[in-house]
Design an enzyme around this catalytic site. Structure first.
Site, short mmCIF file in Angstrom:
data_model
loop_
_atom_site.label_atom_id
_atom_site.label_comp_id
_atom_site.label_asym_id
_atom_site.label_seq_id
_atom_site.Cartn_x
_atom_site.Cartn_y
_atom_site.Cartn_z
CG ASN A 1 -1.80 1.16 1.35
OD1 ASN A 1 -1.79 2.04 0.48
ND2 ASN A 1 -2.58 1.22 2.40
NE ARG B 1 -6.38 0.89 0.89
CZ ARG B 1 -6.48 1.93 1.71
NH1 ARG B 1 -5.42 2.40 2.30
NH2 ARG B 1 -7.64 2.48 1.93
CG HIS C 1 -12.91 2.51 4.61
ND1 HIS C 1 -13.67 3.49 5.21
CD2 HIS C 1 -11.62 2.80 4.88
CE1 HIS C 1 -12.86 4.35 5.82
NE2 HIS C 1 -11.62 3.95 5.62
NE ARG D 1 -10.22 11.33 6.57
CZ ARG D 1 -10.13 10.09 6.11
NH1 ARG D 1 -11.10 9.58 5.35
NH2 ARG D 1 -9.10 9.33 6.41
CD GLU E 1 -8.77 -2.14 5.12
OE1 GLU E 1 -8.15 -1.93 6.18
OE2 GLU E 1 -9.24 -1.23 4.42
#
Ligand code: AMP
Length: 396
Positions: free
Chosen positions: A7, A89, A178, A239, A382
């Site tokens: 990633n 990813r 996600h 956020r 993941e």
């Protein structure tokens, strides 16, 4: 068979080497601060090593990952040739990628074409792939997209009520993020329910520093809380989640800032941090225990939003077999889970106090045995999902 999952960000490379016969990770870690004067590499096996050294480019970072993995003392493989394939990813696949794909020149260009949709992420992914191609010549690579699980949403769900040309010209629509985590925990929840995924309606609640909720209808994503970017949806660590869009112009005028500057504030200085100054739930709980009202408000707001989305998604699905919590907060914060679902017994949603407090990290239900809607906690994975997708798409 061993699969390396990468990633790559703009200045970092997260990596994990998985043994597919057991699904366990052999080694994992991160190269950070690439391009800065001093960088670092973390390498975790049974023990953890952190080395400080400069990494001028991703190439030096990746070379050091290979050095660590093949180190005579701490390494987990004798030779990099033991790595059967690499899975990357990729945060944004736009409308180009509906599923994982094998990397080739056309795919790499497609990932480049999606840079405007994920300017902070996709450029790093491109460099990560190019570097891996150079350092692992002949090793096949797959790209696994965070957005692809959400590509089953219907236009009425993913379109925004803005001029249609913006969609045609700029690709402005809801994409969701996600996806790899939502897909993984939905499938694991179906296993717990003992039903085929295609027969299950599941609300997947991924609560990490970034957080999103998805409505999974008969195994496919029907709706999700993040939008064009990972800024939308529920309140996150830093956020803001969904807000009145006019707020952007309102702040820009008063603060004499550009839209870009306002969005940076909404991304990095908002959410839990914006309300109470902390973005980590562990700190927030500690402050609440000391009577901090702002911390209490931040937690109240965040749980309220999660509840709102779960309520909306229950109606969108029509019936719900299970709600599943995952990621840093979802897996570790019993109070957050309990608050998000409190007082919903009339809808068949219950949380068993003991099971919620004493979850032992095995995928399991924390609802009362007679609860009509099962509530589960499943630790997300993941990297394993990316590795599995890599094996599948490459036909290994
Ligand atoms: P993630 O992005 O999935 O790694 O989640 C990171 C977030 O999980 C942190 O910012 C914390 O808010 C939260 N978290 C991690 N551990 C705990 C814990 N033991 N209790 C409450 N929240 C936690």
């Amino acid at each position: 068979m061993k699969i390396l999952v990468i990633n790559a960000g703009s200045s970092s490379i997260k990596y994990q080497l998985l043994d597919m016969s057991t699904g366990k990770d052999l080694a994992s870690g991160i190269v950070e601060r690439i391009g800065e004067e001093m960088g670092s590499i973390t390498y975790k096996t049974d023990s953890k090593i952190v080395n400080e050294q400069p990494f001028p480019t991703h190439r030096e970072g990746m070379v050091e990952v290979i050095n660590m993995l093949t180190d005579a003392d701490k390494g987990v493989v004798k030779d990099k040739a033991e790595i059967a394939a690499i899975g990357h990813r990729i945060v944004h696949g736009g409308e180009l990628f509906f599923e994982p794909v094998e990397v080739n020149a056309e795919v790499l260009q497609g990932i480049r074409d999606c840079i405007p949709l994920a300017p902070l992420h996709n450029p790093g992914h491109v460099i990560g792939i190019e570097t891996a191609m150079e350092l692992f010549p002949g090793v096949r690579q797959a790209a696994v997209f965070d957005t692809s699980f959400h590509q089953t949403m219907e236009p009425k769900v993913y379109m925004y009520g803005i001029p249609y040309e913006y969609y045609k010209e700029y690709g402005i629509r809801k994409y969701g993020m996600h996806g790899t985590s939502h897909k993984y925990v939905a499938r694991e929840t179906a296993k717990l329910l003992g039903k085929p995924l295609e027969e299950c309606n599941i609300i997947t609640v991924h609560l990490g520093n970034g957080a999103s909720i998805s409505a999974v209808k008969k195994g496919k994503c029907y709706d999700t809380s993040m939008g064009l970017t990972p800024l939308g949806g529920i309140i996150m660590g830093t956020r803001c989640g969904d807000i009145d869009p006019a707020i952007v112009g309102f702040i820009a005028e008063r603060k004499n800032q550009s839209a870009k500057e306002v969005v940076a504030t909404l991304t990095n200085e908002s959410g839990l941090k914006g309300i109470c100054g902390s973005n980590d739930l562990r700190d927030i709980h500690a402050r609440i225990a000391e009577g901090d009202e702002r911390a209490a408000l931040a937690l109240d707001m965040a749980c309220h939003r999660v509840r709102q989305f779960i309520g909306a998604y229950a109606f969108e699905l029509g019936s719900v077999d299970a709600i599943v919590f995952t990621a840093g907060i979802g897996e570790n914060d019993p109070e957050y889970r309990a608050r998000s679902l409190s007082g919903l017994e009339n809808f068949g949603i219950t949380i068993n106090k003991d099971k919620n407090l004493n979850w032992d990290r095995t995928p399991s239900f924390i609802s009362d045995d007679d609860g009509a809607v099962k509530v589960a906690i499943i630790a997300t994975n993941e990297e394993l999902e990316i590795a599995n997708d890599t094996v599948k798409v490459l036909g290994l």
